[in-house]
Design an enzyme around this catalytic site. Structure first.
Site, short mmCIF file in Angstrom:
data_model
loop_
_atom_site.label_atom_id
_atom_site.label_comp_id
_atom_site.label_asym_id
_atom_site.label_seq_id
_atom_site.Cartn_x
_atom_site.Cartn_y
_atom_site.Cartn_z
N ASP A 180 47.83 -60.73 59.93
CA ASP A 180 48.24 -59.99 61.12
C ASP A 180 49.48 -60.71 61.66
O ASP A 180 49.41 -61.81 62.18
CB ASP A 180 47.10 -59.98 62.15
N LYS A 205 53.54 -53.85 70.07
CA LYS A 205 54.01 -55.10 70.64
C LYS A 205 55.51 -55.28 70.39
O LYS A 205 56.29 -54.44 70.82
CB LYS A 205 53.14 -56.24 70.09
O1 P1T Z 1 46.36 -52.43 70.58
P1 P1T Z 1 46.63 -52.04 69.16
O2 P1T Z 1 47.97 -51.48 68.91
O3 P1T Z 1 45.52 -51.19 68.59
O4 P1T Z 1 46.64 -53.40 68.30
C1 P1T Z 1 45.54 -54.25 68.14
C2 P1T Z 1 46.01 -55.66 67.91
C3 P1T Z 1 46.07 -56.16 66.63
N1 P1T Z 1 46.49 -57.42 66.37
C4 P1T Z 1 46.91 -58.22 67.35
C5 P1T Z 1 47.38 -59.60 67.03
C6 P1T Z 1 46.91 -57.77 68.67
O5 P1T Z 1 47.35 -58.60 69.63
C7 P1T Z 1 46.45 -56.46 68.97
C8 P1T Z 1 46.38 -55.94 70.37
N2 P1T Z 1 46.46 -56.94 71.34
C9 P1T Z 1 46.46 -56.75 72.69
C10 P1T Z 1 46.35 -55.54 73.27
C11 P1T Z 1 46.59 -57.99 73.49
O6 P1T Z 1 46.95 -57.90 74.68
O7 P1T Z 1 46.36 -59.06 72.94
#
Ligand code: P1T
Length: 385
Positions: A180, A205
């Protein structure tokens, strides 16, 4: 757009971000990839079409984004999803009942929740381990292990995992290694070049970069994995709409310049926090005192824009501080141009409370934006008062 320039030299990251998959529109000359707001495509005869049949299966705006993301990760393919979790869900669907996953012990809470509380019902087991010590991965592997899930830098403790070593351990066990790469982005870290089989993003992000869209992606080089994941994507349907794909593609164009600034601001803030008497501990891979600082410097172009810290006065003081910031918005998520602050255990990682993955209760996480860094430091200073 071809990812190659004359004499076979690859185009640079910044150029690919703006041009890969984004040649001017053939019919109108539009410089920007159009938003193909269509669910379906007319066919000349049954099965005779221009490559698109139905927008769950494929859409030209999404295809442009996928070409661009693949080129940024140094991958032969990428698939775009409706969210980071939809991307993770598709990867989890590669597994079968009886399979086992080794998961890093500091990951986004939702990733743990997906395996521990959704795929457990499909008979998939899970062992979380501290991957900063690669031998912990080797110890956790069983004959059933099919997937080793790395997140580096990790959310929210900014642990750094040696992707080369852990991918090698996974491969010795004939398991897939996935990274990831949400916190680092392909500008700062290219996991496929370090030996990973798959790289995953919440494009919500840094790649999107403006906190205006939710999206996800998976990229890789193995055509068989692409075929299976595209099948799962089409069968299960977690695809982004054309407008969302377009927003992510627009964000990707400026990823390199934003990441430089995020990292510069975060480094200054981490150093300031480290020197502040009210602060007990700072987690940032760019600090010399970070336990994997050397590995971070080898594996990443820069240490990124995320900083976590604990205050000496403990959790109640942390609660107060995060509600007092004026520029840092108290909010979940990260990676946008604006700065955010949150308490992981109460917010983004509430789903791991009471598990071995729970972060310290008083931990404050900053997503350092690209505002003026002196303004950001002044905001933290008054919030900690
Ligand atoms: O929120 P989404 O687009 O479904 O992604 C999930 C996700 C996957 N991997 C990492 C490292 C992430 O940080 C996240 C989502 N994280 C947040 C919403 C947060 O504030 O940490």
């Amino acid at each position: 757009m071809s990812a190659r320039r004359p004499r076979g030299k690859r185009l640079a990251f910044e150029t690919l971000a703006i041009h890969a998959g984004q040649e001017p529109d053939r019919t109108t000359g539009a410089v920007i990839v159009p938003i193909y707001a269509t669910s379906t495509y007319a066919q000349e005869a049954v099965g005779k079409h221009k490559g698109y049949e139905y927008s769950r299966t494929g859409n030209p705006t999404r295809a442009a984004l996928e070409t661009c993301l693949a080129s940024l990760e140094g991958a032969t393919w990428a698939l775009a999803f409706a969210s980071g979790m939809a991307a993770s869900d598709a990867v989890a669907h590669l597994l079968s009942s009886g399979d086992h996953v080794v998961l890093a012990d500091d990951v986004y809470g939702g990733t743990y929740r997906l395996f521990a509380r959704v795929f457990d019902r499909a008979g998939i087991s899970l062992t979380p381990v501290d991957m900063t010590e690669p031998r912990n991965v080797r110890r956790a592997i069983t004959p059933q292990t099919k997937l080793v899930w790395i997140e580096t830098p990790s959310n929210p403790l900014l642990k750094i995992v040696d992707v080369k070593r852990v991918a090698r351990i996974a491969h010795e066990a004939k398991a897939l290694a996935i990274v990831d790469n949400t916190f680092a982005t392909p500008y700062l870290q290219r996991p496929l070049e370090l030996g990973a089989d798959l790289v995953l993003h919440s494009t919500t992000k840094y790649i999107g970069g403006h906190s205006d869209v939710v999206g996800g992606a998976v990229a890789g080089n193995d055509p068989k994995l692409r075929e299976r994941l595209a099948f799962i994507q089409n069968a299960a349907g977690g695809v982004p709409g054309a407008f969302d794909a377009w927003l992510v593609l627009r964000g990707a164009k400026t990823l390199a310049v934003r990441m430089e600034r995020h990292a510069r601001n975060a480094t200054a803030i981490a150093k300031w926090l480290k020197a502040d008497k009210r602060v007990a501990r700072v987690y940032y891979p760019g600090l010399r005192t970070h336990p994997q600082a050397e590995l971070a410097a080898m594996q990443m172009r820069a240490p990124g824009g995320m900083v976590s810290f604990e205050v000496k006065a403990g959790e109640p003081a942390a609660q107060r501080a995060v509600s007092r910031t004026k520029l840092f918005a108290l909010a979940e998520s990260l990676g946008g141009v604006e700065s955010l602050v949150e308490l992981p255990l109460a917010m983004t990682h509430a789903s791991v409370r009471g598990t071995p993955l729970a972060p310290p209760p008083g931990l404050i996480r900053l997503s350092v934006g690209i505002e003026d860094v002196e303004d950001l430091i002044a905001d933290l200073h008054q919030a900690l008062a």
